[in-house]
Design a protein around this motif. Structure first.
Motif, PDB file in Angstrom:
ATOM      1  N   GLY A  12      -2.284  92.478 111.892  1.00  0.00           N
ATOM      2  CA  GLY A  12      -2.699  91.450 110.943  1.00  0.00           C
ATOM      3  C   GLY A  12      -2.047  90.128 111.284  1.00  0.00           C
ATOM      4  N   MET A  13      -2.876  89.098 111.267  1.00  0.00           N
ATOM      5  CA  MET A  13      -2.369  87.750 111.609  1.00  0.00           C
ATOM      6  C   MET A  13      -2.910  86.755 110.593  1.00  0.00           C
ATOM      7  SD  MET A  13      -0.472  86.355 113.872  1.00  0.00           S
ATOM      8  CE  MET A  13      -0.084  84.640 114.182  1.00  0.00           C
ATOM      9  N   VAL A  16       0.467  86.275 105.875  1.00  0.00           N
ATOM     10  CA  VAL A  16       1.807  86.844 106.087  1.00  0.00           C
ATOM     11  C   VAL A  16       2.097  87.032 107.575  1.00  0.00           C
ATOM     12  CG1 VAL A  16       3.370  88.747 105.548  1.00  0.00           C
ATOM     13  CG2 VAL A  16       1.758  87.950 103.828  1.00  0.00           C
ATOM     14  N   GLY A  17       1.096  87.577 108.310  1.00  0.00           N
ATOM     15  CA  GLY A  17       1.285  87.762 109.747  1.00  0.00           C
ATOM     16  C   GLY A  17       1.588  86.454 110.439  1.00  0.00           C
ATOM     17  N   VAL A  46      -6.027  92.443 115.244  1.00  0.00           N
ATOM     18  CA  VAL A  46      -6.900  91.797 114.252  1.00  0.00           C
ATOM     19  C   VAL A  46      -8.284  92.436 114.369  1.00  0.00           C
ATOM     20  CG1 VAL A  46      -5.662  89.594 114.224  1.00  0.00           C
ATOM     21  CG2 VAL A  46      -7.536  89.966 115.875  1.00  0.00           C
ATOM     22  N   LYS A  51     -11.209  84.541 116.157  1.00  0.00           N
ATOM     23  CA  LYS A  51     -10.581  83.712 115.112  1.00  0.00           C
ATOM     24  C   LYS A  51      -9.168  83.281 115.510  1.00  0.00           C
ATOM     25  CE  LYS A  51     -10.084  84.953 110.422  1.00  0.00           C
ATOM     26  NZ  LYS A  51     -10.361  85.960 109.371  1.00  0.00           N
ATOM     27  N   GLY A  82      -3.053  94.795 104.846  1.00  0.00           N
ATOM     28  CA  GLY A  82      -3.469  94.992 103.459  1.00  0.00           C
ATOM     29  C   GLY A  82      -4.456  96.135 103.334  1.00  0.00           C
ATOM     30  N   ALA A 104       4.212  95.066 104.156  1.00  0.00           N
ATOM     31  CA  ALA A 104       4.215  94.232 102.943  1.00  0.00           C
ATOM     32  C   ALA A 104       3.201  94.773 101.940  1.00  0.00           C
ATOM     33  CB  ALA A 104       3.864  92.786 103.300  1.00  0.00           C
ATOM     34  N   ALA A 131       8.938  93.011 101.531  1.00  0.00           N
ATOM     35  CA  ALA A 131       7.952  91.989 101.167  1.00  0.00           C
ATOM     36  C   ALA A 131       6.924  92.479 100.172  1.00  0.00           C
ATOM     37  CB  ALA A 131       7.239  91.482 102.418  1.00  0.00           C
ATOM     38  N   TYR A 189      -1.798  82.453  98.288  1.00  0.00           N
ATOM     39  CA  TYR A 189      -1.048  83.324  97.388  1.00  0.00           C
ATOM     40  C   TYR A 189      -1.852  84.564  97.008  1.00  0.00           C
ATOM     41  CZ  TYR A 189       1.732  79.052  96.536  1.00  0.00           C
ATOM     42  OH  TYR A 189       2.500  77.913  96.654  1.00  0.00           O
ATOM     43  N   GLY A 301       7.529  84.276  95.217  1.00  0.00           N
ATOM     44  CA  GLY A 301       6.994  85.635  95.308  1.00  0.00           C
ATOM     45  C   GLY A 301       5.779  85.757  96.193  1.00  0.00           C
ATOM     46  N   ALA A 302       5.314  84.628  96.735  1.00  0.00           N
ATOM     47  CA  ALA A 302       4.094  84.679  97.549  1.00  0.00           C
ATOM     48  C   ALA A 302       4.113  83.521  98.535  1.00  0.00           C
ATOM     49  CB  ALA A 302       2.861  84.580  96.653  1.00  0.00           C
ATOM     50  N   GLY A 303       3.209  83.595  99.513  1.00  0.00           N
ATOM     51  CA  GLY A 303       3.106  82.488 100.472  1.00  0.00           C
ATOM     52  C   GLY A 303       3.510  82.902 101.876  1.00  0.00           C
TER      53      GLY A 303
HETATM   54  N1  LIG Z   1      -0.182  86.484 100.751  1.00  0.00           N
HETATM   55  C1  LIG Z   1       0.988  86.708 100.209  1.00  0.00           C
HETATM   56  O1  LIG Z   1       1.666  85.791  99.688  1.00  0.00           O
HETATM   57  C2  LIG Z   1       1.552  88.087 100.204  1.00  0.00           C
HETATM   58  C3  LIG Z   1       0.840  89.168 100.723  1.00  0.00           C
HETATM   59  N2  LIG Z   1       1.402  90.420 100.714  1.00  0.00           N
HETATM   60  C4  LIG Z   1       0.699  91.542 101.322  1.00  0.00           C
HETATM   61  O2  LIG Z   1       0.648  91.316 102.738  1.00  0.00           O
HETATM   62  C5  LIG Z   1      -0.532  91.905 103.283  1.00  0.00           C
HETATM   63  C6  LIG Z   1      -1.308  90.845 104.050  1.00  0.00           C
HETATM   64  O3  LIG Z   1      -1.651  89.827 103.134  1.00  0.00           O
HETATM   65  P1  LIG Z   1      -2.249  88.424 103.679  1.00  0.00           P
HETATM   66  O4  LIG Z   1      -1.561  88.025 104.926  1.00  0.00           O
HETATM   67  O5  LIG Z   1      -2.222  87.487 102.514  1.00  0.00           O
HETATM   68  O6  LIG Z   1      -3.761  88.857 104.005  1.00  0.00           O
HETATM   69  P2  LIG Z   1      -4.830  88.054 104.889  1.00  0.00           P
HETATM   70  O7  LIG Z   1      -6.155  88.478 104.365  1.00  0.00           O
HETATM   71  O8  LIG Z   1      -4.469  86.612 104.948  1.00  0.00           O
HETATM   72  O9  LIG Z   1      -4.640  88.651 106.386  1.00  0.00           O
HETATM   73  C7  LIG Z   1      -5.008  89.956 106.697  1.00  0.00           C
HETATM   74  C8  LIG Z   1      -4.935  90.085 108.218  1.00  0.00           C
HETATM   75  O10 LIG Z   1      -5.100  91.450 108.566  1.00  0.00           O
HETATM   76  C9  LIG Z   1      -6.175  91.588 109.495  1.00  0.00           C
HETATM   77  N3  LIG Z   1      -6.883  92.842 109.196  1.00  0.00           N
HETATM   78  C10 LIG Z   1      -7.333  93.249 107.995  1.00  0.00           C
HETATM   79  N4  LIG Z   1      -7.887  94.470 108.111  1.00  0.00           N
HETATM   80  C11 LIG Z   1      -7.792  94.815 109.423  1.00  0.00           C
HETATM   81  C12 LIG Z   1      -8.195  95.954 110.180  1.00  0.00           C
HETATM   82  N5  LIG Z   1      -8.810  96.984 109.611  1.00  0.00           N
HETATM   83  N6  LIG Z   1      -7.938  95.983 111.511  1.00  0.00           N
HETATM   84  C13 LIG Z   1      -7.306  94.941 112.085  1.00  0.00           C
HETATM   85  N7  LIG Z   1      -6.896  93.821 111.438  1.00  0.00           N
HETATM   86  C14 LIG Z   1      -7.142  93.783 110.115  1.00  0.00           C
HETATM   87  C15 LIG Z   1      -7.072  90.385 109.283  1.00  0.00           C
HETATM   88  O11 LIG Z   1      -7.756  90.142 110.501  1.00  0.00           O
HETATM   89  P3  LIG Z   1      -9.194  89.384 110.439  1.00  0.00           P
HETATM   90  O12 LIG Z   1      -8.879  87.997 109.911  1.00  0.00           O
HETATM   91  O13 LIG Z   1      -9.631  89.418 111.857  1.00  0.00           O
HETATM   92  O14 LIG Z   1     -10.062  90.171 109.508  1.00  0.00           O
HETATM   93  C16 LIG Z   1      -6.040  89.296 108.951  1.00  0.00           C
HETATM   94  O15 LIG Z   1      -5.503  88.802 110.150  1.00  0.00           O
HETATM   95  C17 LIG Z   1      -1.282  92.507 102.104  1.00  0.00           C
HETATM   96  O16 LIG Z   1      -0.908  93.871 101.966  1.00  0.00           O
HETATM   97  C18 LIG Z   1      -0.740  91.710 100.903  1.00  0.00           C
HETATM   98  O17 LIG Z   1      -0.824  92.435  99.681  1.00  0.00           O
HETATM   99  C19 LIG Z   1       2.654  90.667 100.197  1.00  0.00           C
HETATM  100  C20 LIG Z   1       3.377  89.644  99.648  1.00  0.00           C
HETATM  101  C21 LIG Z   1       2.878  88.296  99.590  1.00  0.00           C
END
Ligand SMILES: NC(=O)C1=CN([C@@H]2O[C@H](COP(=O)(O)OP(=O)(O)OC[C@H]3O[C@@H](n4cnc5c(N)ncnc54)[C@H](OP(=O)(O)O)[C@@H]3O)[C@@H](O)[C@H]2O)C=CC1
Ligand SMILES: N[C@@H](CC=O)C(=O)O
Ligand code: NA
Length: 428
Positions: A12-13, A16-17, A46, A51, A82, A104, A131, A189, A301-303
């Motif tokens: 995941g990128m 959070v990534g 990803v 992207k 996620g 996370a 996280a 968030y 708590g987020a970001g």
């Molecule tokens: N945002 C926040 O502030 C916080 C988030 N979290 C947790 O962190 C995790 C990530 O959140 P966030 O970064 O916001 O999510 P995003 O939707 O911003 O990013 C998700 C990333 O995961 C990739 N992805 C999703 N499903 C797959 C899959 N099946 N195979 C490969 N890559 C995949 C996506 O790739 P693509 O874009 O190519 O689909 C994308 O790069 C979640 O569990 C969330 O609950 C926890 C605390 C805070």
């Protein structure tokens, strides 16, 4: 010549990534001093490689899990995708192959955390998830380690940044709900499906994790009563201010003599309480332990970067454990099996706003219904709305949920009651 290179795969990128990637890049020259090794993100998984083409070197970017699970040089898998699947499958396969995992993912940990922690321990692997709850705030490690000498009886706080941001914008700037939600989403968030934030499900998942760790007894998301903020109106916020309160989405977990209470709901908090001043995406968690007394943890708590900070902290912890051959120390800490109380068995004070026919005897009739259910009224506000109806606000003393709701059922059928507009629990 660097002898130790810890290879990391990032699943995941997104928000959070991206934060994790930025922090590791920035800390590159410090890490050898902090963990005795270099950290290299060797693969990024990803779904849509295009992207991220201008962000990640092509040789690192993949949409194939096999590129990671079959690479024995990768020691640490960081899951920030996620969702339940394929995250659960990837994490299980990684642990079974002796790869350590940082995640996370509170959705997953809240339902399969106990099983995954046991699998990690069996394979002498670390599974860390700082996280997953309250983003950048250290709260998992304090519960698992720093406060382990306590009998913890209460964990409560603001553990969802999106809804706290929305309520702050509504309360301080009069922003409408939809606009505030869009802003929280644009800032990264909100969950992929913001309903999880709005309906209290995200906070419920986090509270299940906190309660399990604090009370050493399994609590899953299904055990948690959740109520979100979609029904909170500008009028309720205004009346809360008149009562000297703020409205916050609270997670409250108590270990009582007759079981565990776990509930997430909008709550009126006195403006004098520290939580009333926790705003925007900030979270705060209160703990009460028999030795430490009251402790409060506060932060974003987020970001992207606050959450990335917690993930990187876990990665460095794992890297140190590998370096000093002490991985897999902490498995599941749920050695008890305490019953979970139903919401009807819990007590609260209630704010209830109604639209009533403005005629003699209405208030006496209402008071009679509450009285017959032993619901004592602590305060009453009447705001005349027009020549026929009035807005009436009643605040009760603490009472059993069942007694209060039995009263509401009778009141809702009374002819002079035109509408029960909102019910919000009050925290003293
Ligand atoms: N945002 C926040 O502030 C916080 C988030 N979290 C947790 O962190 C995790 C990530 O959140 P966030 O970064 O916001 O999510 P995003 O939707 O911003 O990013 C998700 C990333 O995961 C990739 N992805 C999703 N499903 C797959 C899959 N099946 N195979 C490969 N890559 C995949 C996506 O790739 P693509 O874009 O190519 O689909 C994308 O790069 C979640 O569990 C969330 O609950 C926890 C605390 C805070
Ligand atoms: N959507 C979540 C992200 C962090 O867990 C929140 O708003 O708190
Ligand atoms: Na945290």
């Amino acid at each position: 010549m660097i002898q130790n290179i810890r290879k990391v795969a990032l699943l995941g990128m997104g928000t959070v990534g991206g934060g994790v990637y930025k922090i590791i890049e920035k800390q590159k020259n410090e890490l050898i001093h902090k963990i005795g090794a270099e950290l290299e993100i060797s693969k990024v998984l990803v779904r849509n490689k295009g992207k991220y083409a201008n962000l990640i070197a092509p040789e690192k970017l993949t949409d194939q899990w096999s590129d990671i699970i079959e690479d024995d040089s990768i020691e640490i898998v960081v899951e920030v995708m996620g969702g339940i699947e394929p995250a659960a499958t990837y994490i299980k396969e990684a642990l079974q192959k002796g790869k350590h995992v940082v995640t996370a993912n509170k959705d997953l940990i809240a339902v399969q955390g106990h099983e995954l922690l046991e699998l990690a321990k069996t394979n002498h692997c670390d599974l860390l998830f700082e996280a997953a709850v309250a983003g950048g705030i250290p709260i998992i490690r304090p519960l698992n380690q720093c406060l382990a000498g306590n009998e913890i009886t209460e964990v409560m706080g603001i553990i969802n940044g999106t809804t706290n941001f929305i309520l702050t914008k509504m309360s301080e700037e009069g922003m409408d709900f939809a606009e505030a939600l869009q802003l929280a989403t644009d800032l990264g968030y909100a969950e992929a499906d913001p309903t999880a934030d709005i309906e209290g499900h995200d906070a419920g998942r986090k509270l299940a994790i906190l309660a399990s760790l604090a009370f050493n007894s399994p609590v899953t998301f299904q055990n948690v009563y959740t109520e979100g903020i979609s029904k909170i109106s500008a009028k309720d916020i205004r009346y809360a201010h008149e009562l000297g309160c703020e409205i916050k989405l609270l997670g409250i977990a108590k270990n009582t003599e007759d079981g565990i209470e776990v509930k997430v709901h909008p709550t009126m908090i006195p403006q004098s309480h520290p939580l009333a001043a926790v705003n925007d995406s900030y979270n705060a968690v209160f703990i009460h332990g028999d030795a430490v007394g009251d402790a409060m943890f506060y932060g974003r708590g987020a970001g992207e970067l606050p959450t990335g900070s917690a993930v990187v902290g876990d990665i460095l912890d794992v890297a140190r454990n590998i370096q000093f051959h002490c991985t897999g120390r902490i498995g599941s800490s749920c050695y008890k099996n305490i019953p979970i109380k139903d919401i009807k068995e819990t007590k609260s004070s209630y704010y209830v706003r109604m639209k009533l026919e403005d005629r003699a005897g209405t208030l006496a009739a209402l008071a009679g219904v509450f009285g017959s259910n032993n619901v004592s009224i602590s305060m009453l506000l009447q705001k005349t709305k027009d020549e026929k109806t009035a807005d009436v606000v009643i605040v009760t003393y603490d009472v059993l949920e069942k007694q209060f709701m039995d009263s509401i059922i009778v009141i809702s059928n009374m002819s002079m009651v035109k509408e029960i507009s909102s019910i919000i629990r009050v925290y003293h």
